[in-house]
Design a protein around this motif. Sequence first.
Motif, PDB file in Angstrom:
ATOM      1  N   THR A 196       0.967  -1.309   0.107  1.00 14.80           N
ATOM      2  CA  THR A 196      -0.047   0.035  -0.055  1.00 14.80           C
ATOM      3  C   THR A 196       0.954   1.256  -0.104  1.00 14.80           C
ATOM      4  OG1 THR A 196      -1.788  -1.144   1.338  1.00 14.80           O
ATOM      5  CG2 THR A 196      -1.788   1.267   1.257  1.00 14.80           C
ATOM      6  N   ASP A 197       0.704   2.093  -0.928  1.00 16.93           N
ATOM      7  CA  ASP A 197       1.345   3.481  -0.992  1.00 16.93           C
ATOM      8  C   ASP A 197       0.442   4.393  -0.160  1.00 16.93           C
ATOM      9  OD1 ASP A 197       2.649   5.648  -1.422  1.00 16.93           O
ATOM     10  OD2 ASP A 197       2.058   5.747  -3.623  1.00 16.93           O
ATOM     11  N   ILE A 198       1.150   4.526   1.056  1.00 16.09           N
ATOM     12  CA  ILE A 198       0.487   5.201   1.937  1.00 16.09           C
ATOM     13  C   ILE A 198       0.816   6.600   1.870  1.00 16.09           C
ATOM     14  CG2 ILE A 198      -0.250   3.641   3.854  1.00 16.09           C
ATOM     15  CD1 ILE A 198       2.169   4.449   5.469  1.00 16.09           C
ATOM     16  N   THR A 199       1.654   7.180   0.990  1.00 14.33           N
ATOM     17  CA  THR A 199       2.127   8.492   0.780  1.00 14.33           C
ATOM     18  C   THR A 199       0.812   9.207   0.137  1.00 14.33           C
ATOM     19  OG1 THR A 199       2.992   8.214  -1.249  1.00 14.33           O
ATOM     20  CG2 THR A 199       4.460   7.904   0.737  1.00 14.33           C
ATOM     21  N   LYS A 200      -0.106   8.536  -0.464  1.00 14.91           N
ATOM     22  CA  LYS A 200      -1.195   9.286  -1.045  1.00 14.91           C
ATOM     23  C   LYS A 200      -2.499   9.231  -0.375  1.00 14.91           C
ATOM     24  CE  LYS A 200       1.110   8.391  -5.461  1.00 14.91           C
ATOM     25  NZ  LYS A 200       1.168   7.767  -6.655  1.00 14.91           N
ATOM     26  N   LEU A 201      -2.401   8.669   0.881  1.00 14.20           N
ATOM     27  CA  LEU A 201      -3.596   8.556   1.897  1.00 14.20           C
ATOM     28  C   LEU A 201      -3.331   9.210   2.895  1.00 14.20           C
ATOM     29  CD1 LEU A 201      -3.657   4.400   1.233  1.00 14.20           C
ATOM     30  CD2 LEU A 201      -5.030   6.036  -0.041  1.00 14.20           C
ATOM     31  N   ASN A 202      -4.528   8.911   3.962  1.00 19.93           N
ATOM     32  CA  ASN A 202      -4.282   9.574   5.292  1.00 19.93           C
ATOM     33  C   ASN A 202      -5.363   8.733   6.458  1.00 19.93           C
ATOM     34  OD1 ASN A 202      -6.953  10.743   4.288  1.00 19.93           O
ATOM     35  ND2 ASN A 202      -6.779  12.263   6.088  1.00 19.93           N
ATOM     36  N   THR A 203      -4.694   8.863   7.444  1.00 17.32           N
ATOM     37  CA  THR A 203      -5.530   8.225   8.639  1.00 17.32           C
ATOM     38  C   THR A 203      -6.014   9.247   9.682  1.00 17.32           C
ATOM     39  OG1 THR A 203      -3.774   7.545  10.127  1.00 17.32           O
ATOM     40  CG2 THR A 203      -4.795   6.001   8.513  1.00 17.32           C
ATOM     41  N   HIS A 204      -5.496  10.603   9.711  1.00 18.61           N
ATOM     42  CA  HIS A 204      -5.591  11.698  10.421  1.00 18.61           C
ATOM     43  C   HIS A 204      -6.477  12.999   9.701  1.00 18.61           C
ATOM     44  CE1 HIS A 204      -4.482  15.049  13.404  1.00 18.61           C
ATOM     45  NE2 HIS A 204      -5.496  14.326  14.017  1.00 18.61           N
ATOM     46  N   ASN A 205      -7.286  13.783  10.452  1.00 18.86           N
ATOM     47  CA  ASN A 205      -7.931  14.696   9.666  1.00 18.86           C
ATOM     48  C   ASN A 205      -9.176  14.242   8.665  1.00 18.86           C
ATOM     49  OD1 ASN A 205      -6.094  16.732  10.831  1.00 18.86           O
ATOM     50  ND2 ASN A 205      -5.028  16.869   9.020  1.00 18.86           N
ATOM     51  N   ALA A 206      -9.860  13.178   9.450  1.00 18.08           N
ATOM     52  CA  ALA A 206     -10.659  12.337   8.953  1.00 18.08           C
ATOM     53  C   ALA A 206     -12.034  13.375   8.386  1.00 18.08           C
ATOM     54  CB  ALA A 206     -11.216  11.307   9.588  1.00 18.08           C
ATOM     55  N   PHE A 207     -12.369  14.265   9.216  1.00 19.74           N
ATOM     56  CA  PHE A 207     -13.452  15.159   9.012  1.00 19.74           C
ATOM     57  C   PHE A 207     -12.990  16.285   7.768  1.00 19.74           C
ATOM     58  CE2 PHE A 207     -14.289  14.113  13.405  1.00 19.74           C
ATOM     59  CZ  PHE A 207     -15.192  13.561  13.324  1.00 19.74           C
ATOM     60  N   ASP A 208     -11.808  16.542   7.388  1.00 17.74           N
ATOM     61  CA  ASP A 208     -11.618  17.431   6.249  1.00 17.74           C
ATOM     62  C   ASP A 208     -11.453  16.735   5.043  1.00 17.74           C
ATOM     63  OD1 ASP A 208     -10.485  19.209   4.752  1.00 17.74           O
ATOM     64  OD2 ASP A 208      -8.616  19.648   5.725  1.00 17.74           O
ATOM     65  N   SER A 209     -12.400  16.855   4.221  1.00 25.00           N
ATOM     66  CA  SER A 209     -12.561  15.963   2.858  1.00 25.00           C
ATOM     67  C   SER A 209     -11.355  16.527   2.223  1.00 25.00           C
ATOM     68  CB  SER A 209     -13.800  16.228   2.376  1.00 25.00           C
ATOM     69  OG  SER A 209     -14.007  17.742   2.182  1.00 25.00           O
ATOM     70  N   THR A 210     -10.723  17.559   2.299  1.00 23.23           N
ATOM     71  CA  THR A 210      -9.510  18.193   1.092  1.00 23.23           C
ATOM     72  C   THR A 210      -8.385  17.414   1.898  1.00 23.23           C
ATOM     73  OG1 THR A 210      -8.936  20.088   2.795  1.00 23.23           O
ATOM     74  CG2 THR A 210     -11.140  20.357   1.110  1.00 23.23           C
ATOM     75  N   ASP A 211      -8.354  16.924   2.500  1.00 17.49           N
ATOM     76  CA  ASP A 211      -7.018  16.023   3.147  1.00 17.49           C
ATOM     77  C   ASP A 211      -6.884  14.581   2.802  1.00 17.49           C
ATOM     78  OD1 ASP A 211      -4.660  16.538   4.475  1.00 17.49           O
ATOM     79  OD2 ASP A 211      -5.307  15.814   6.501  1.00 17.49           O
ATOM     80  N   ILE A 212      -7.556  14.035   1.910  1.00 16.76           N
ATOM     81  CA  ILE A 212      -7.594  12.753   1.533  1.00 16.76           C
ATOM     82  C   ILE A 212      -6.191  12.227   1.137  1.00 16.76           C
ATOM     83  CG2 ILE A 212      -8.389  11.178  -0.283  1.00 16.76           C
ATOM     84  CD1 ILE A 212     -11.205  12.771  -0.091  1.00 16.76           C
ATOM     85  N   GLY A 213      -5.500  12.913   0.523  1.00 16.11           N
ATOM     86  CA  GLY A 213      -4.184  12.383  -0.090  1.00 16.11           C
ATOM     87  C   GLY A 213      -3.169  12.923   0.497  1.00 16.11           C
ATOM     88  N   SER A 214      -3.130  13.387   1.797  1.00 15.86           N
ATOM     89  CA  SER A 214      -2.054  14.201   2.403  1.00 15.86           C
ATOM     90  C   SER A 214      -0.594  13.311   2.824  1.00 15.86           C
ATOM     91  CB  SER A 214      -2.477  14.932   3.723  1.00 15.86           C
ATOM     92  OG  SER A 214      -2.720  14.093   4.710  1.00 15.86           O
TER      93      SER A 214
END
Length: 255
Positions: A196-214
């Motif tokens: 899994t390339d986690i550099t293009k994902l996130n597990t934090h800031n789940a409520f921020d829809s703009t932060d999906i690929g941080s």
Amino acid sequence: MACGEMSGQQEKEVHLRVAAYNVEVGSNATAQEIGEALLPYDLDIVCFSEAPGGGSTEDVAKVLGLSHIVVGRYTTAGHQDKYKSIASRTPLYDYEEILMTDTLHTVTKARTAINDKEITIYSVHFPFGWRDAEHIRETTAKLAHFAYYLREKQDVETSILLGDFNFIPSNDNYISNDYEMFADAGFVPSWNDLGTDITKLNTHNAFDSTDIGSGKVIDHILYNPSKVKALDGSIIEMERPLSDHKPVWALLQVN
């Protein structure tokens, strides 16, 4: 390898479905909602960070059909209702609260046995150094203390760490000194086995829809790859987030 040898090897393997979830003190969801969100993954063990007291972990576990509960003794950073806890399908024993030098940051530890194979579970919520150089040094010392503890255990236990690590693993463009301490102790995240390339994902800031690929994946499942392998797993995406973190899960093969 002969068929008999292969059969014997397969009998020694244990498959375990695990998850980690920082539930943000349950401030955005009920125990019932959290349990129902995790229910489709048919989990054997779940580790919670920022779990509220008062039986909340037990309430979630009831929804999941998990009968065995351990809730840590100390809250994270002394904050109210930020406990680390473990819910398990199989009995938990040898509970211990591991101090990361003091009671402000600890790791909740328990053992379980599946098919006579003993597994040590660590529910973690690591500190994050950010205020100033002294705070960063203090945090680094706590992580180093626990990493050393783990390194000394690898000859005698099968360890699985689950929770909010507050660091992202090293990648081709970034070296995480915090992560490297655990890599040096023999641990890797499930993302490695899963590719899994986690550099293009996130597990934090789940409520921020703009932060999906941080790339802010700070919730992990870590283990010693000589003893454990991830066969499946992912970040659990929700249409309506129940916490500022996203849960992560994995199907593990324990050899």
